[in-house]
Design a protein around this motif. Structure first.
Motif, PDB file in Angstrom:
ATOM      1  N   PRO A  80       0.909  -1.135  -0.019  1.00 50.68           N
ATOM      2  CA  PRO A  80      -0.053  -0.073   0.096  1.00 50.68           C
ATOM      3  C   PRO A  80       0.821   1.148   0.118  1.00 50.68           C
ATOM      4  N   SER A  81       0.406   2.292  -0.671  1.00 50.48           N
ATOM      5  CA  SER A  81       1.127   3.610  -0.556  1.00 50.48           C
ATOM      6  C   SER A  81       0.232   4.506  -0.342  1.00 50.48           C
ATOM      7  N   LEU A  82       0.597   5.809   0.082  1.00 51.81           N
ATOM      8  CA  LEU A  82      -0.458   6.957   0.345  1.00 51.81           C
ATOM      9  C   LEU A  82      -0.575   7.660  -0.730  1.00 51.81           C
ATOM     10  N   ALA A  83      -1.943   8.040  -1.011  1.00 52.83           N
ATOM     11  CA  ALA A  83      -2.397   8.908  -2.063  1.00 52.83           C
ATOM     12  C   ALA A  83      -1.701  10.228  -1.712  1.00 52.83           C
ATOM     13  N   SER A  84      -1.418  11.073  -2.470  1.00 53.29           N
ATOM     14  CA  SER A  84      -0.736  12.543  -1.994  1.00 53.29           C
ATOM     15  C   SER A  84      -1.513  13.139  -1.143  1.00 53.29           C
ATOM     16  N   HIS A  85      -1.045  13.588  -0.078  1.00 55.91           N
ATOM     17  CA  HIS A  85      -1.552  14.383   0.979  1.00 55.91           C
ATOM     18  C   HIS A  85      -2.250  13.793   2.009  1.00 55.91           C
ATOM     19  N   GLN A  86      -2.006  12.464   1.923  1.00 54.56           N
ATOM     20  CA  GLN A  86      -2.643  11.639   2.952  1.00 54.56           C
ATOM     21  C   GLN A  86      -1.400  11.665   4.101  1.00 54.56           C
ATOM     22  N   ARG A  87      -1.956  11.499   5.470  1.00 53.11           N
ATOM     23  CA  ARG A  87      -0.838  11.755   6.574  1.00 53.11           C
ATOM     24  C   ARG A  87      -0.284  10.320   6.937  1.00 53.11           C
ATOM     25  N   LEU A  88       0.807  10.337   7.194  1.00 51.01           N
ATOM     26  CA  LEU A  88       1.434   9.067   7.665  1.00 51.01           C
ATOM     27  C   LEU A  88       0.750   8.517   9.120  1.00 51.01           C
ATOM     28  N   THR A  89       0.020   7.348   9.043  1.00 49.24           N
ATOM     29  CA  THR A  89      -0.446   6.924  10.310  1.00 49.24           C
ATOM     30  C   THR A  89      -0.085   5.676  10.811  1.00 49.24           C
ATOM     31  N   ASP A  90      -0.228   5.359  12.094  1.00 51.30           N
ATOM     32  CA  ASP A  90       0.002   3.880  12.560  1.00 51.30           C
ATOM     33  C   ASP A  90      -1.367   3.183  12.622  1.00 51.30           C
ATOM     34  N   SER A  91      -1.075   1.750  13.095  1.00 49.21           N
ATOM     35  CA  SER A  91      -2.469   0.953  13.334  1.00 49.21           C
ATOM     36  C   SER A  91      -3.136   1.437  14.532  1.00 49.21           C
ATOM     37  N   HIS A  92      -2.555   2.211  15.308  1.00 48.51           N
ATOM     38  CA  HIS A  92      -3.539   2.718  16.534  1.00 48.51           C
ATOM     39  C   HIS A  92      -4.079   4.341  16.393  1.00 48.51           C
ATOM     40  N   GLY A  93      -4.051   4.498  15.079  1.00 44.71           N
ATOM     41  CA  GLY A  93      -4.893   5.604  14.554  1.00 44.71           C
ATOM     42  C   GLY A  93      -3.985   6.977  14.916  1.00 44.71           C
ATOM     43  N   ARG A  94      -2.821   6.977  15.065  1.00 43.87           N
ATOM     44  CA  ARG A  94      -2.008   8.056  15.526  1.00 43.87           C
ATOM     45  C   ARG A  94      -1.275   8.736  14.315  1.00 43.87           C
ATOM     46  N   VAL A  95      -1.533   9.999  14.279  1.00 45.38           N
ATOM     47  CA  VAL A  95      -0.827  10.586  12.797  1.00 45.38           C
ATOM     48  C   VAL A  95       0.645  11.025  13.351  1.00 45.38           C
ATOM     49  N   ILE A  96       1.493  10.424  12.568  1.00 49.11           N
ATOM     50  CA  ILE A  96       2.861  10.825  12.586  1.00 49.11           C
ATOM     51  C   ILE A  96       3.461  11.870  11.713  1.00 49.11           C
ATOM     52  N   HIS A  97       3.963  13.065  12.553  1.00 49.16           N
ATOM     53  CA  HIS A  97       4.294  14.186  11.733  1.00 49.16           C
ATOM     54  C   HIS A  97       5.644  14.625  12.294  1.00 49.16           C
ATOM     55  N   ASP A  98       6.378  13.922  12.960  1.00 51.90           N
ATOM     56  CA  ASP A  98       7.304  14.427  13.693  1.00 51.90           C
ATOM     57  C   ASP A  98       8.610  13.401  13.512  1.00 51.90           C
ATOM     58  N   LEU A  99       9.462  13.878  12.953  1.00 50.13           N
ATOM     59  CA  LEU A  99      10.581  12.945  12.458  1.00 50.13           C
ATOM     60  C   LEU A  99      12.085  13.331  13.247  1.00 50.13           C
ATOM     61  N   ARG A 100      12.627  12.400  14.049  1.00 47.40           N
ATOM     62  CA  ARG A 100      14.034  12.847  14.597  1.00 47.40           C
ATOM     63  C   ARG A 100      15.094  12.121  13.913  1.00 47.40           C
TER      64      ARG A 100
END
Ligand code: SAM
Length: 345
Positions: free
Chosen positions: A10-30
């Motif tokens: 599966p890949s994300l359609a453009s402008h879809q947010r990266l999420t995990d299977s617990h419904g959290r949106v991931i927007h912070d990369l270290r």
């Protein structure tokens, strides 16, 4: 919505947010850009210096970060090891400042550093596009500080860097202080005054079992409740509202409104349910949690010629499997496969 890609994943359609299977949106990369460090803080390192893991080239970090940003990352924090040891760090910041989020905005760009090399780099980093800096400082008393870092003269160097960062406009300058009972918990009240006098945000962090040696125990952790009580006895605190749900720090100001203290309490008040973070190690492995037992070799795929689309699919699948929470203090807790300095804090 997830769409099928050529690779079958599966890949994300453009402008879809990266999420995990617990419904959290991931927007912070270290991103750790080296696991070398010029300090040997007693609660972090055993005393060994130097790298344990290979580093990528600046253009490789840039390519990987660019793919994450295309998946909805809005905040990038460079860390290490000591990120300012990495040759080309200013150029990397300059390139990252050109990237745009899915909504067309500049990234929120920050660095976590021990500050040893920051005095002369504060202005170049700010000009390159860095927004903010967090400086780690575990004591306001010079002798205690140098006992912790094991580097003579480090207190004066770091203090000069903090002032240079403020002068360069890398504000608000945040100070991270990891508290350990019997090591530096006598510094708490001094840090409260330091926050006001130096116009910085001091953030106390509960010590986590992420050290190279074996120091952690529940008793050594100085908890949020204890910190608030102790500061409150000398300078009454007023809790501030959270700015966003995924904020890691509980924030407080003083009764007269001057100064700010934050407390990050991953041990006594875990915030995994609102976690928005994912990490990339200096050797290009994705870690979906500080306490992950497995790593995901993104760089290995890049090196064997994967396209950006394939790397994107790999990131999407990996983030889907992000752990629900950590298990610090629970029976059967296992330390992660790397210590903090080699993960990137
Ligand atoms: N060298 C940089 C620095 O000193 O900020 C970046 C890397 S350092 C590993 C990042 C942060 O992790 C520092 O603030 C450090 O104090 C914190 N840290 C290290 N070990 C920790 C632990 N076991 N628990 C909580 N924080 C820790």
């Amino acid at each position: 919505m997830a769409t099928a890609s050529l690779s079958g994943f599966p890949s994300l359609a453009s402008h879809q947010r990266l999420t995990d299977s617990h419904g959290r949106v991931i927007h912070d990369l270290r991103v750790s850009i080296t696991d070398r460090c010029n300090y040997k803080c007693v609660y972090c390192r055993t005393g060994e210096a130097g790298a344990q893991y290979p580093e990528l080239r600046i253009d490789e970090y840039l390519r990987l970060i660019g793919i994450f940003v295309g998946l909805g990352i809005t905040k990038v924090r460079l860390t290490g090891g000591e990120p300012l040891l990495k040759r080309g760090v200013v150029e990397l910041v300059k390139e990252l400042a050109q990237l745009r989020t899915q909504s067309g905005e500049a990234l929120d760009l920050a660095i976590t550093t021990n500050g040893h090399l920051l005095e002369s780099l504060a202005v170049p980093l700010n000009r390159a596009g860095l927004n903010r800096v967090t400086v780690s400082m575990d004591a306001v008393d010079a002798a205690t500080f140098e006992r912790i870092t094991r580097v003579p003269g480090s207190f004066a160097t770091v203090l000069a860097s903090i002032r240079a960062a403020r002068g360069a406009g890398l504000t608000p300058v945040k100070i991270n202080c990891v508290l350990l009972r019997g090591f530096n918990d006598d510094q708490i009240e001094g840090f409260a005054r330091f926050a006001r006098e130096e116009d910085v945000v001091v953030r106390f962090i509960e010590f986590m079992p992420l050290e190279e040696g074996r120091l952690w125990s529940p008793e050594i952790v100085v908890t949020l409740r204890e910190i608030v009580e102790r500061i409150g006895r000398v300078l009454p605190l007023v809790e501030m509202p959270a700015r966003e749900v995924s904020e890691t720090a509980r924030r407080y100001t003083f009764e007269d409104g001057r100064g700010e203290i934050g407390i990050i309490a991953p041990v006594s008040q875990a915030f995994c349910g609102a976690c928005s973070r994912v990490r990339l190690t200096s050797d290009g492995k994705i870690r979906t949690c500080l306490f992950s037992q497995v790593e995901h070799d993104l760089y290995g795929r890049l090196r064997s010629g994967a396209s950006d689309g394939e790397l994107r699919d790999y990131i999407v699948r990996t983030v889907q499997g992000k752990e629900a929470r950590h298990h610090i203090g629970e029976p059967g807790f296992l330390k992660p496969s790397r210590s903090m300095v080699h993960i990137g804090g």
